[in-house]
Design an enzyme around this catalytic site. Structure first.
Site, mmCIF file in Angstrom:
data_model
loop_
_atom_site.group_PDB
_atom_site.id
_atom_site.type_symbol
_atom_site.label_atom_id
_atom_site.label_comp_id
_atom_site.label_asym_id
_atom_site.label_seq_id
_atom_site.Cartn_x
_atom_site.Cartn_y
_atom_site.Cartn_z
ATOM 1 N N GLN A 1 -0.602 1.149 -5.571
ATOM 2 C CA GLN A 1 0.436 0.380 -4.897
ATOM 3 C C GLN A 1 1.746 1.171 -4.825
ATOM 4 O O GLN A 1 2.236 1.674 -5.832
ATOM 5 C CB GLN A 1 0.663 -0.952 -5.630
ATOM 6 C CG GLN A 1 1.713 -1.843 -5.012
ATOM 7 C CD GLN A 1 1.377 -2.238 -3.578
ATOM 8 O OE1 GLN A 1 0.217 -2.377 -3.221
ATOM 9 N NE2 GLN A 1 2.397 -2.418 -2.766
ATOM 10 N N LYS B 1 -4.196 -9.372 -3.263
ATOM 11 C CA LYS B 1 -5.427 -8.585 -3.136
ATOM 12 C C LYS B 1 -6.484 -9.085 -4.125
ATOM 13 O O LYS B 1 -7.662 -9.181 -3.790
ATOM 14 C CB LYS B 1 -5.135 -7.111 -3.401
ATOM 15 C CG LYS B 1 -4.463 -6.420 -2.237
ATOM 16 C CD LYS B 1 -5.452 -6.140 -1.127
ATOM 17 C CE LYS B 1 -4.739 -5.794 0.163
ATOM 18 N NZ LYS B 1 -4.245 -6.963 0.889
ATOM 19 N N ASP C 1 -6.341 2.295 1.397
ATOM 20 C CA ASP C 1 -5.114 2.215 2.196
ATOM 21 C C ASP C 1 -5.162 3.099 3.439
ATOM 22 O O ASP C 1 -4.394 2.894 4.378
ATOM 23 C CB ASP C 1 -3.904 2.613 1.347
ATOM 24 C CG ASP C 1 -3.346 1.450 0.539
ATOM 25 O OD1 ASP C 1 -3.418 0.305 1.027
ATOM 26 O OD2 ASP C 1 -2.841 1.685 -0.571
#
Length: 255
Positions: free
Chosen positions: A98, A54, A121
């Site tokens: 995460q 990322k 997300d």
């Protein structure tokens, strides 16, 4: 006729280049570049790789990025406090926490703490609800990427039979809704589905996200089907492989 090999990596490179041009235009007009933050707890190998990619993607696109690290023993309260700070920070446009998180932290509580407008997300219940109501804003990245691949390769979805193996909140469930929006007839299967191979063998489009190395063999695929393999596993020799046994199905599928 040999199958078309879908090159997701090449498409990703193309998309990043297009985004980089948009960012250059933004900054030329006096705006700051977009800023993505990521919270990483612990040292899980898969999570480390994901977040590192990322950061590299941000660099390729001209974004600013901030990586916030915590050890495994971080408290839930401390993590929630940092999320609150990111929600309030006007210089952060979006962020991810995460997953997975250590067991002593309630993942759902963490997900719900993220401002839905910054929920890159797409896991917040508000974004999940908006997706199913057809008012989507933030969509989980893997299903969104799959739809982009199908569009790029001109895969007709209207009226087609689409089968998904795997019912996770991250891939399977949102994938079903995105395919429904394109008027596909969708079957969402999982580990308890009886006669799974028979169900899958009727699919014009088969999307596999079950997390089991080389699980899907030629018995699972229809002649000429489009197969998208989401899985990342290691085989018995330790080599990276997908959920689909590529060598078994490559001569039977269309893509």
């Amino acid at each position: 006729m040999p199958a078309t090999l879908i090159d997701g990596k090449a498409l990703a490179t193309q998309i990043k280049a297009e985004i980089a041009q948009e960012v250059q235009q933004l900054t030329a007009e006096g705006h700051r570049p977009p800023h993505l933050a990521a919270i990483l707890v612990g040292h899980d190998g898969g999570s480390e790789t994901y977040v590192r990619n990322k950061v590299l993607a941000c660099e390729a696109c001209g974004f600013d990025s901030t990586l916030i690290r915590y050890e495994d023993d971080v408290t839930e309260a401390e993590l929630l406090q940092r999320i609150h700070q990111l929600n309030q920070d006007e210089n952060i446009d979006g962020f991810i926490v995460q997953l997975p998180l250590p067991r002593h932290i309630n993942e759902q509580r963490v997900i719900e703490a993220v401002d839905p407008r910054k929920d890159v997300d797409g896991f917040h219940p508000m974004n999940t609800g908006n997706l199913w109501n057809g008012r989507r804003q933030m969509v989980p990245c893997t299903p969104a990427g799959i739809m982009e691949i199908l569009r790029e390769y001109n895969v007709e979805l209207e009226g087609k039979t689409a089968v998904i193996i795997g019912r996770s909140n991250i891939v399977g469930k949102p994938m079903a809704q995105l395919l429904l929006e394109k008027n596909a007839t969708v079957t969402l299967t999982h580990s308890r589905t009886p006669h799974l191979a028979k169900v899958c063998s009727k699919a014009d489009v088969l999307i596999v996200a079950i997390g089991r190395a080389k699980f899907v063999t030629e018995d699972y695929v229809k002649e000429g089907a489009v197969v998208i393999d989401v899985g990342i596993n290691r085989d018995e020799e330790g080599k990276l492989c997908g959920d689909v046994d590529f060598d078994q199905v490559k001569d039977k599928v269309g893509m």
